[in-house]
Structure formats: structure tokens, C-alpha cells
Design a protein around this motif. Structure first.
Motif, PDB file in Angstrom:
ATOM      1  N   ALA A   8      -2.431   4.955  -0.430  1.00 37.93           N
ATOM      2  CA  ALA A   8      -3.304   5.429  -1.500  1.00 37.93           C
ATOM      3  C   ALA A   8      -4.501   4.497  -1.585  1.00 37.93           C
ATOM      4  O   ALA A   8      -4.360   3.277  -1.489  1.00 37.93           O
ATOM      5  CB  ALA A   8      -2.562   5.464  -2.831  1.00 37.93           C
ATOM      6  N   CYS A   9      -5.670   5.080  -1.762  1.00 40.14           N
ATOM      7  CA  CYS A   9      -6.886   4.295  -1.911  1.00 40.14           C
ATOM      8  C   CYS A   9      -6.799   3.479  -3.202  1.00 40.14           C
ATOM      9  O   CYS A   9      -6.470   4.019  -4.261  1.00 40.14           O
ATOM     10  CB  CYS A   9      -8.099   5.225  -1.954  1.00 40.14           C
ATOM     11  N   ASN A  10      -7.088   2.192  -3.119  1.00 39.94           N
ATOM     12  CA  ASN A  10      -7.032   1.337  -4.296  1.00 39.94           C
ATOM     13  C   ASN A  10      -8.188   1.600  -5.259  1.00 39.94           C
ATOM     14  O   ASN A  10      -8.138   1.148  -6.402  1.00 39.94           O
ATOM     15  CB  ASN A  10      -7.033  -0.144  -3.896  1.00 39.94           C
ATOM     16  N   HIS A  21      -8.106  -1.360   5.727  1.00 44.09           N
ATOM     17  CA  HIS A  21      -7.184  -2.340   5.161  1.00 44.09           C
ATOM     18  C   HIS A  21      -7.838  -3.718   5.129  1.00 44.09           C
ATOM     19  O   HIS A  21      -8.370  -4.177   6.140  1.00 44.09           O
ATOM     20  CB  HIS A  21      -5.903  -2.387   6.009  1.00 44.09           C
ATOM     21  N   CYS A  22      -7.801  -4.378   3.963  1.00 49.19           N
ATOM     22  CA  CYS A  22      -8.365  -5.718   3.828  1.00 49.19           C
ATOM     23  C   CYS A  22      -7.488  -6.713   4.566  1.00 49.19           C
ATOM     24  O   CYS A  22      -6.268  -6.696   4.451  1.00 49.19           O
ATOM     25  CB  CYS A  22      -8.477  -6.109   2.354  1.00 49.19           C
ATOM     26  N   THR A  23      -8.128  -7.600   5.336  1.00 49.99           N
ATOM     27  CA  THR A  23      -7.395  -8.602   6.110  1.00 49.99           C
ATOM     28  C   THR A  23      -7.040  -9.833   5.273  1.00 49.99           C
ATOM     29  O   THR A  23      -6.295 -10.690   5.728  1.00 49.99           O
ATOM     30  CB  THR A  23      -8.209  -9.051   7.338  1.00 49.99           C
ATOM     31  N   VAL A  24      -7.558  -9.908   4.035  1.00 45.23           N
ATOM     32  CA  VAL A  24      -7.306 -11.063   3.173  1.00 45.23           C
ATOM     33  C   VAL A  24      -6.455 -10.690   1.958  1.00 45.23           C
ATOM     34  O   VAL A  24      -5.450 -11.333   1.676  1.00 45.23           O
ATOM     35  CB  VAL A  24      -8.642 -11.710   2.711  1.00 45.23           C
ATOM     36  N   HIS A  42     -14.254  -8.940   1.637  1.00 48.69           N
ATOM     37  CA  HIS A  42     -13.548  -9.423   2.827  1.00 48.69           C
ATOM     38  C   HIS A  42     -13.676  -8.438   3.989  1.00 48.69           C
ATOM     39  O   HIS A  42     -14.012  -7.278   3.800  1.00 48.69           O
ATOM     40  CB  HIS A  42     -12.060  -9.621   2.526  1.00 48.69           C
ATOM     41  N   LYS A  43     -13.328  -8.937   5.181  1.00 50.36           N
ATOM     42  CA  LYS A  43     -13.310  -8.089   6.373  1.00 50.36           C
ATOM     43  C   LYS A  43     -12.224  -7.028   6.225  1.00 50.36           C
ATOM     44  O   LYS A  43     -11.124  -7.305   5.756  1.00 50.36           O
ATOM     45  CB  LYS A  43     -13.022  -8.946   7.607  1.00 50.36           C
ATOM     46  N   MET A  44     -12.556  -5.804   6.619  1.00 50.23           N
ATOM     47  CA  MET A  44     -11.596  -4.708   6.556  1.00 50.23           C
ATOM     48  C   MET A  44     -11.449  -4.085   7.932  1.00 50.23           C
ATOM     49  O   MET A  44     -12.411  -3.992   8.691  1.00 50.23           O
ATOM     50  CB  MET A  44     -12.035  -3.674   5.520  1.00 50.23           C
TER      51      MET A  44
END
Length: 52
Positions: A8-10, A21-24, A42-44
């Protein structure tokens, strides 16, 4: 099975198959539309049910 799990989209809460997806952040995903509109700090990484 795999079909039972849905991301689900946050931001907009939509069910999503292709997502970013956030890598952090822990458990933070955005749909393509929200990813393009929002500037997450953050990088996604682009993911899909086929790539996970």
C-alpha cells in the motif's frame, strides 16, 4: 501465496503492485504517481511483485 500480500502506498493508501521502496526508512513505499509528485528525502528503488 504471493498474491495474498499487497503493498500500500504510504501517501495515498492505494494498493500497488509496482512501487518505489525507500532504502533508508523502514517499510516506506510509494505508488508511481506519488513518487513522481513527492520529493522523498532518501533514495528509492523501483520494485514490483515480480522483482521482489
Amino acid at each position: 501465496g504471493r498474491e495474498a500480500f499487497v503493498y500500500a502506498c504510504n501517501n495515498c493508501k492505494a494498493n500497488i503492485e509496482i512501487h518505489y521502496h525507500c532504502t533508508v526508512c523502514e517499510d516506506f513505499d510509494l505508488c508511481t504517481s506519488c513518487y513522481e509528485k513527492l520529493n522523498h528525502e532518501h533514495k528509492m528503488e523501483k520494485r514490483s511483485m515480480d522483482l521482489d
